[in-house]
Design a protein around this motif. Structure first.
Motif, PDB file in Angstrom:
ATOM      1  N   UNK A 156       0.851  -1.200   0.000  1.00 54.60           N
ATOM      2  CA  UNK A 156       0.000   0.000   0.000  1.00 54.60           C
ATOM      3  C   UNK A 156       0.881   1.243   0.000  1.00 54.60           C
ATOM      4  N   UNK A 157       0.277   2.374  -0.333  1.00 49.12           N
ATOM      5  CA  UNK A 157       1.022   3.625  -0.179  1.00 49.12           C
ATOM      6  C   UNK A 157       1.065   3.966   1.313  1.00 49.12           C
ATOM      7  N   UNK A 158       1.946   4.874   1.680  1.00 43.27           N
ATOM      8  CA  UNK A 158       2.045   5.279   3.089  1.00 43.27           C
ATOM      9  C   UNK A 158       0.705   5.838   3.575  1.00 43.27           C
ATOM     10  N   UNK A 159       0.064   6.644   2.735  1.00 43.76           N
ATOM     11  CA  UNK A 159      -1.231   7.238   3.126  1.00 43.76           C
ATOM     12  C   UNK A 159      -2.272   6.156   3.381  1.00 43.76           C
ATOM     13  N   UNK A 160      -2.275   5.127   2.523  1.00 45.32           N
ATOM     14  CA  UNK A 160      -3.214   4.018   2.718  1.00 45.32           C
ATOM     15  C   UNK A 160      -2.848   3.225   3.975  1.00 45.32           C
ATOM     16  N   UNK A 161      -1.558   2.962   4.139  1.00 49.66           N
ATOM     17  CA  UNK A 161      -1.140   2.124   5.274  1.00 49.66           C
ATOM     18  C   UNK A 161      -1.509   2.754   6.618  1.00 49.66           C
ATOM     19  N   UNK A 162      -1.542   4.078   6.660  1.00 51.27           N
ATOM     20  CA  UNK A 162      -1.885   4.772   7.915  1.00 51.27           C
ATOM     21  C   UNK A 162      -3.273   4.395   8.429  1.00 51.27           C
ATOM     22  N   UNK A 163      -4.130   3.899   7.534  1.00 50.10           N
ATOM     23  CA  UNK A 163      -5.508   3.552   7.932  1.00 50.10           C
ATOM     24  C   UNK A 163      -5.596   2.115   8.477  1.00 50.10           C
ATOM     25  N   UNK A 164      -4.480   1.372   8.361  1.00 48.61           N
ATOM     26  CA  UNK A 164      -4.513  -0.056   8.703  1.00 48.61           C
ATOM     27  C   UNK A 164      -4.244  -0.269  10.190  1.00 48.61           C
ATOM     28  N   UNK A 165      -4.982  -1.220  10.758  1.00 47.68           N
ATOM     29  CA  UNK A 165      -4.682  -1.730  12.105  1.00 47.68           C
ATOM     30  C   UNK A 165      -4.155  -3.141  11.877  1.00 47.68           C
ATOM     31  N   UNK A 166      -3.058  -3.491  12.522  1.00 46.25           N
ATOM     32  CA  UNK A 166      -2.525  -4.858  12.365  1.00 46.25           C
ATOM     33  C   UNK A 166      -2.940  -5.675  13.587  1.00 46.25           C
ATOM     34  N   UNK A 167      -3.354  -6.911  13.351  1.00 45.35           N
ATOM     35  CA  UNK A 167      -3.627  -7.832  14.469  1.00 45.35           C
ATOM     36  C   UNK A 167      -2.752  -9.068  14.282  1.00 45.35           C
ATOM     37  N   UNK A 168      -1.830  -9.260  15.214  1.00 44.02           N
ATOM     38  CA  UNK A 168      -1.021 -10.489  15.186  1.00 44.02           C
ATOM     39  C   UNK A 168      -1.761 -11.561  15.968  1.00 44.02           C
ATOM     40  N   UNK A 169      -2.094 -12.635  15.263  1.00 44.52           N
ATOM     41  CA  UNK A 169      -2.838 -13.714  15.897  1.00 44.52           C
ATOM     42  C   UNK A 169      -2.182 -15.053  15.574  1.00 44.52           C
ATOM     43  N   UNK A 170      -1.328 -15.555  16.469  1.00 45.44           N
ATOM     44  CA  UNK A 170      -0.745 -16.871  16.216  1.00 45.44           C
ATOM     45  C   UNK A 170      -1.867 -17.910  16.171  1.00 45.44           C
ATOM     46  N   UNK A 171      -1.884 -18.705  15.099  1.00 44.41           N
ATOM     47  CA  UNK A 171      -3.022 -19.610  14.886  1.00 44.41           C
ATOM     48  C   UNK A 171      -3.162 -20.601  16.039  1.00 44.41           C
ATOM     49  N   UNK A 172      -2.023 -20.993  16.595  1.00 42.22           N
ATOM     50  CA  UNK A 172      -2.047 -21.976  17.685  1.00 42.22           C
ATOM     51  C   UNK A 172      -2.659 -21.411  18.981  1.00 42.22           C
ATOM     52  N   UNK A 173      -2.880 -20.109  19.011  1.00 40.80           N
ATOM     53  CA  UNK A 173      -3.461 -19.503  20.220  1.00 40.80           C
ATOM     54  C   UNK A 173      -4.936 -19.146  20.037  1.00 40.80           C
TER      55      UNK A 173
END
Ligand code: PEP
Length: 252
Positions: A156-173
């Motif tokens: 994504x562009x930087x402007x687009x990426x600013x709208x993203x929330x990241x969720x790290x979810x290990x599948x085993x958890x």
């Protein structure tokens, strides 16, 4: 300053009536007892969205979908487009959940189309990444997560990426009752933030909300959220009980 976020992923649970009751109960608790340290997002099934948007206090509780279609519109029976989600008043959409990747064959290519449509329609994607148990046991989790990000949100562009929330979810958890240790979660989220900094610069990395998900509950949330890189949680099972969910919301 990045936002703390606690998002409830109801998955395929609650009929409409039960969903309305749950949303009302969470809304009441947030309005009356919420400590306002986190943005609260409810992600019910699609068919509940309009009702849930109507009944929550929009200053206290936001609403998101759990998915959206990879096409804008047309002959795609059963699909729900990003534009439709937006038209309900929802503001967020979970994309790339491991259950979608595993059971519905969602690839990076499909996710890129969904990300583009979500962003074009003004939705904030909560983009999930995370490794399976074999990958963790082989100590390849960092490479795995980097590849998931490189193939999608890092295009994504930087402007687009600013709208993203990241969720790290290990599948085993996820849904297993086996939470990542606080150290494992913090280590991965710090690594993700470093990757964001390398790609988009420090300011964007510091402004990105990165959540942990995977058996986060009323008992372990406070310790997890005390970590410097953990900006909240994506919560499955524990978001279905208003009493537990409010404890997680107030765990900062
Ligand atoms: C999830 O599916 O996003 C999740 C984190 O589930 P649980 O909290 O039930 O592990």
């Amino acid at each position: 300053m990045r936002k703390n976020i606690v998002a409830g992923n109801w998955k395929c649970n609650t009929n409409l009536q039960d969903g309305i009751e749950l949303a009302k109960a969470v809304n009441k608790l947030v309005v009356e007892t919420g400590d306002k340290k986190a943005t609260v997002v409810l992600c019910p099934p699609f068919i509940h969205l309009t009702k849930v948007v109507e009944l929550v206090d929009s200053k206290s509780v936001s609403v998101g979908a759990q998915n959206c279609g990879a096409e804008a519109k047309g002959a795609f029976t059963g699909e729900v487009s990003a534009e439709m989600v937006k038209s309900t008043g929802a503001g967020y959409v979970i994309l790339g959940h491991s259950e979608r990747r595993e059971y519905y064959g969602e690839t990076s290519e499909i996710l890129n189309k969904k990300l583009a449509l979500a962003l074009a329609n003004g939705l904030a994607p909560i983009y999930c990444c995370g490794e399976a148990l074999e990958t963790r046991e082989a100590e390849k989790q960092n490479e795995w997560v980097k590849k998931q990000l490189d193939e999608t949100v890092f295009n994504l562009t930087a402007e687009e990426f600013k709208k993203i929330v990241i969720a790290y979810e290990p599948i085993w958890a996820i849904g297993t009752g086996k939470t990542a240790t606080t150290a494992q979660a913090q280590e991965m989220l710090a690594y993700i933030r470093q990757l964001i900094a390398a790609k988009f610069g420090n300011e964007i990395a510091e402004g990105t909300s990165i959540l942990y998900g995977g058996s986060c509950n009323a008992k372990n949330a406070e310790e997890l959220f005390s970590q410097p890189d953990i900006d909240g949680g994506l919560i499955g099972g524990a978001s279905l009980k208003a009493g537990d969910f409010i404890q997680i919301i107030n765990a900062f």
